[in-house]
Structure formats: C-alpha cells, structure tokens
Design a protein around this motif. Structure first.
Motif, mmCIF file in Angstrom:
data_model
loop_
_atom_site.group_PDB
_atom_site.id
_atom_site.type_symbol
_atom_site.label_atom_id
_atom_site.label_comp_id
_atom_site.label_asym_id
_atom_site.label_seq_id
_atom_site.Cartn_x
_atom_site.Cartn_y
_atom_site.Cartn_z
ATOM 1 N N VAL A 40 0.835 -1.203 0.000
ATOM 2 C CA VAL A 40 0.000 0.000 0.000
ATOM 3 C C VAL A 40 0.870 1.254 0.000
ATOM 4 O O VAL A 40 0.621 2.211 -0.753
ATOM 5 N N LEU A 41 1.916 1.271 0.826
ATOM 6 C CA LEU A 41 2.798 2.438 0.900
ATOM 7 C C LEU A 41 3.502 2.671 -0.434
ATOM 8 O O LEU A 41 3.661 3.825 -0.866
ATOM 9 N N ALA A 42 3.910 1.591 -1.083
ATOM 10 C CA ALA A 42 4.580 1.723 -2.386
ATOM 11 C C ALA A 42 3.632 2.299 -3.427
ATOM 12 O O ALA A 42 4.002 3.189 -4.206
ATOM 13 N N ARG A 43 2.399 1.798 -3.420
ATOM 14 C CA ARG A 43 1.426 2.279 -4.400
ATOM 15 C C ARG A 43 1.011 3.711 -4.097
ATOM 16 O O ARG A 43 0.772 4.510 -5.016
ATOM 17 N N ALA A 44 0.956 4.060 -2.816
ATOM 18 C CA ALA A 44 0.617 5.443 -2.445
ATOM 19 C C ALA A 44 1.733 6.405 -2.867
ATOM 20 O O ALA A 44 1.469 7.521 -3.330
ATOM 21 N N ALA A 45 2.990 5.949 -2.727
ATOM 22 C CA ALA A 45 4.123 6.797 -3.095
ATOM 23 C C ALA A 45 4.234 6.990 -4.593
ATOM 24 O O ALA A 45 4.696 8.029 -5.070
ATOM 25 N N SER A 46 3.787 5.978 -5.363
ATOM 26 C CA SER A 46 3.896 6.058 -6.823
ATOM 27 C C SER A 46 2.626 6.541 -7.490
ATOM 28 O O SER A 46 2.486 6.482 -8.703
ATOM 29 N N ASN A 47 1.674 7.011 -6.707
ATOM 30 C CA ASN A 47 0.381 7.437 -7.266
ATOM 31 C C ASN A 47 0.562 8.612 -8.211
ATOM 32 O O ASN A 47 1.170 9.622 -7.861
ATOM 33 N N ASP A 48 0.042 8.473 -9.411
ATOM 34 C CA ASP A 48 0.144 9.560 -10.394
ATOM 35 C C ASP A 48 -1.190 10.257 -10.619
ATOM 36 O O ASP A 48 -1.338 11.095 -11.498
ATOM 37 N N GLY A 49 -2.167 9.886 -9.806
ATOM 38 C CA GLY A 49 -3.474 10.540 -9.899
ATOM 39 C C GLY A 49 -4.365 9.971 -10.964
ATOM 40 O O GLY A 49 -5.490 10.427 -11.138
ATOM 41 N N GLU A 50 -3.928 8.997 -11.709
ATOM 42 C CA GLU A 50 -4.729 8.457 -12.796
ATOM 43 C C GLU A 50 -5.262 7.062 -12.484
ATOM 44 O O GLU A 50 -6.369 6.716 -12.853
ATOM 45 N N GLU A 51 -4.453 6.235 -11.816
ATOM 46 C CA GLU A 51 -4.893 4.874 -11.514
ATOM 47 C C GLU A 51 -5.822 4.878 -10.317
ATOM 48 O O GLU A 51 -5.491 5.414 -9.268
ATOM 49 N N GLN A 52 -7.001 4.282 -10.471
ATOM 50 C CA GLN A 52 -7.988 4.321 -9.393
ATOM 51 C C GLN A 52 -7.661 3.355 -8.270
ATOM 52 O O GLN A 52 -8.185 3.500 -7.179
ATOM 53 N N ASN A 53 -6.814 2.375 -8.517
ATOM 54 C CA ASN A 53 -6.549 1.401 -7.464
ATOM 55 C C ASN A 53 -5.313 1.766 -6.644
ATOM 56 O O ASN A 53 -4.803 0.969 -5.894
ATOM 57 N N THR A 54 -4.782 2.976 -6.817
ATOM 58 C CA THR A 54 -3.685 3.434 -5.978
ATOM 59 C C THR A 54 -4.255 3.992 -4.681
ATOM 60 O O THR A 54 -5.455 4.232 -4.562
ATOM 61 N N PHE A 55 -3.357 4.244 -3.723
ATOM 62 C CA PHE A 55 -3.793 4.689 -2.394
ATOM 63 C C PHE A 55 -3.328 6.125 -2.136
ATOM 64 O O PHE A 55 -2.624 6.392 -1.169
ATOM 65 N N GLY A 56 -3.697 7.039 -2.976
ATOM 66 C CA GLY A 56 -3.307 8.430 -2.815
ATOM 67 C C GLY A 56 -3.869 9.065 -1.563
ATOM 68 O O GLY A 56 -3.359 10.089 -1.101
ATOM 69 N N PHE A 57 -4.918 8.504 -0.994
ATOM 70 C CA PHE A 57 -5.526 9.080 0.209
ATOM 71 C C PHE A 57 -4.789 8.675 1.492
ATOM 72 O O PHE A 57 -5.123 9.146 2.576
#
Length: 337
Positions: A40-57
């Motif tokens: 989750v932390l890796a996906r949150a750090a790599s969030n580009d604002g386009e992929e809906q399954n990332t954890f930007g929140f």
C-alpha cells in the motif's frame, strides 16, 4: 592524551556508524512492516493521480509519523500494539468512496489497518492524571500520549489511541487502577505488558535486537545526533592536534636553529681558543726572551756609554792636538819672520 581521545572517538564513531548503517538499511527495506502494508505504501508513493486502485488518500504509516526518546520507545510500541502498522487517512469515507477508495481496498492482497483523522470522535478525560493506587497513595499517571511527538494534524489519531493509555509500574498496579479509572482506559507497564480496556493482557518480548518500528527510528535519530556530536568533537580534536603538531614543528625548527647557533658558537670558540693559544705561546716566547733582550740592551747601553766616553776622550785629544799644532804653527810663523 589528545591522540588517545581522538582515537577513542573515531573508534566509537565507527561502531555507531556501523549500527546506524544496519538500522538505516532495515529502515530503507521497511523490515518489520507487513507485506500488504508495504504494498500500500509503495502504491501510495507512486500514485500519479490516474490509476484508481492506488492509495493516494493514505498519508503515511503511523509508526513513521511518531517520534519518541529511545528509552520510551519500547513502552510506546507496547501501547500502540498492532496500530504501529496502521495507515493514516484523512477521512473514513475515503476508504469506501467510489472515487478510487473502494477499488483500492478491494485490490488489497492482505490484511491492513486504517485509522482516520475524523472518526471516531476524541474521548473525554484524556491525558496525564492523578489517581490513588491500592495502598491509597496518590500518584501521577503519565499518559502514553505525553511520551510521543507528532505533527499537529495527526493529533486526533494519537490522542484517540494513547490519550487514555497510562504508564504504570506493573500489572498489579494496572488492575488496581482499572477498577477506579473510567471505562476505556488502558495500561502499559514499564516492562511492556499491556492491559487493554476490555481486560485482555498482552505480555512477552516486544521485538528483536533491532527493536520495533518506533524503537528503530528513535535509535536512528539518537545515533545521528551522537555521530554528529562525535564528528564535532573529532574535528575539534583534529584541529587541536594539527595545531599542536604545527607548534611542535615550530619548536623543533627553533631547536634546530639553536643547535646550529650553538654549533657555530662552539666552532668560533674553538677557533678563538686556537688563536689564543698561539698568542699565549708568543707571549711566553717573548717572556722567555725578555731577560736576554734586557741583558743585550744593557750591554748595548754600556757599549754606547763607553763609545761616548771614548768619543769624548778622542775629542779632547783632538782638541789638544789642534791646540798644540796651532802653537807650533805660531812658533814656526814667528821664527820665520
């Protein structure tokens, strides 16, 4: 002494740096963090604002957002328990929102804990308090929240988790206080046992030699501080040693110059002594010749005197002869006339 102190400081720094390197490597690899949380932390750090399954929140891992002193870290870890690896989010609604949150949650490969800043509301009567223990003695109970440092925005989560968690000496004191304290209070002992508000007790070793997540970060911070202080001390002692070396080199140069001056003075003294010996020999020779010269001088004086006397006698005789000659000439002149 300075050299020994400098060597000890460098050796100590080497040991601290070795320990810091080990802990930093573990920190960089997120050792001790569950794999689903890492993901989750890796996906949150790599969030580009386009992929809906990332954890930007997701705002971060709770254990990495807290700071405490090394000697308090183990108690704080015991108080947090499984919440060390909780992920902080702004709103509970972000987790189940149709704007990517629900999809992100459904993509989880393992169990993950989320804590929101807005739910549930803050508990009442939190923080340190004065209470009586079993023997009637009034003691101040320190809340675990007073042992940690955290950014202001994280306050709601920290106060909810640690605001009613109190530090006690042992489980006996914890059970005595539990009967008197308001519902919802938790107690953690100085050795790490935890008495939950629902009566559950957690005991046993907290972590390995490298410590838990909070202990590791606390030790890393302390190591950086200690290494920084040692670097300052090493630099100060190195400069002092260099200054002493320069002074020693200057002193050695002065000594060498003095030695050269002494050598030259000794050489000059030897030369003057040699000349003095020659003069002494000459004076001694003259002193030895003085009686002879004096005798010769006296003889010369006598001879001069005798010569003067003879010259005077001869002069007298000459004058007498001239007088006789004059008289005889007068008689001759008279006889001829």
């Amino acid at each position: 002494e300075l050299t020994q102190r400098l060597g000890d400081a460098k050796e100590k720094r080497s040991g601290l740096e070795s320990r810091r390197g080990l802990l930093q490597e573990m920190q960089d690899k997120q050792e001790g963090v569950a794999d689903p949380v890492k993901a989750v932390l890796a996906r949150a750090a790599s969030n580009d604002g386009e992929e809906q399954n990332t954890f930007g929140f997701v705002r971060g891992l709770l254990a990495e957002l807290l700071e405490t002193d090394v000697d308090q870290a183990a108690v704080v870890e015991a108080a947090l328990g499984e919440y060390q690896q909780a992920l902080v989010v702004n709103k509970l609604s972000d987790i189940c929102s149709d704007n990517g949150g629900k999809t992100a949650i459904e993509s989880l490969a393992g169990r993950v804990t989320f804590v929101a800043l807005d739910h549930p509301p803050l508990p009442k009567q939190v923080g340190s308090a004065m209470r009586k223990v079993g023997d009637g003695k009034l003691v101040k109970l320190t809340a675990a929240v007073d042992l940690v440092r955290f950014p202001d925005w994280l306050g709601p989560v920290v106060w909810r988790l640690l605001g009613r968690t109190y530090i006690v000496e042992n489980l006996t004191q914890a059970m005595q206080l539990r009967a008197k304290m308001p519902d919802g209070c938790r107690f953690v002992t100085e050795s790490g046992e935890l008495l939950e508000s629902d009566g559950r007790v957690f005991a046993g070793p907290l972590s390995g030699a490298a410590g838990g997540l909070i202990s590791r970060r606390s030790e890393l911070a302390l190591l950086r501080l200690q290494i920084g202080e040692l670097d300052t001390a090493i630099l100060r002692d190195t400069n002092a040693l260099a200054q002493l070396s320069d002074q020693a080199a200057h002193a050695e140069q002065v000594c060498n110059d003095l030695r050269q001056s002494i050598y030259e003075a000794k050489s000059m003294t030897a030369e003057l002594n040699s000349k003095l010996e020659v003069l002494d020999d000459q004076v001694a020779g003259l002193e030895r010749e003085q009686p002879v010269l004096a005798a010769e001088t006296e003889q010369i004086h006598r001879q001069l005197k005798e010569a003067d006397e003879k010259r005077a006698g001869h002069k007298t005789e000459a004058e007498k002869l001239e007088q006789d000659s004059a008289e005889k000439q007068s008689r001759i002149d008279a006889a001829q006339s």
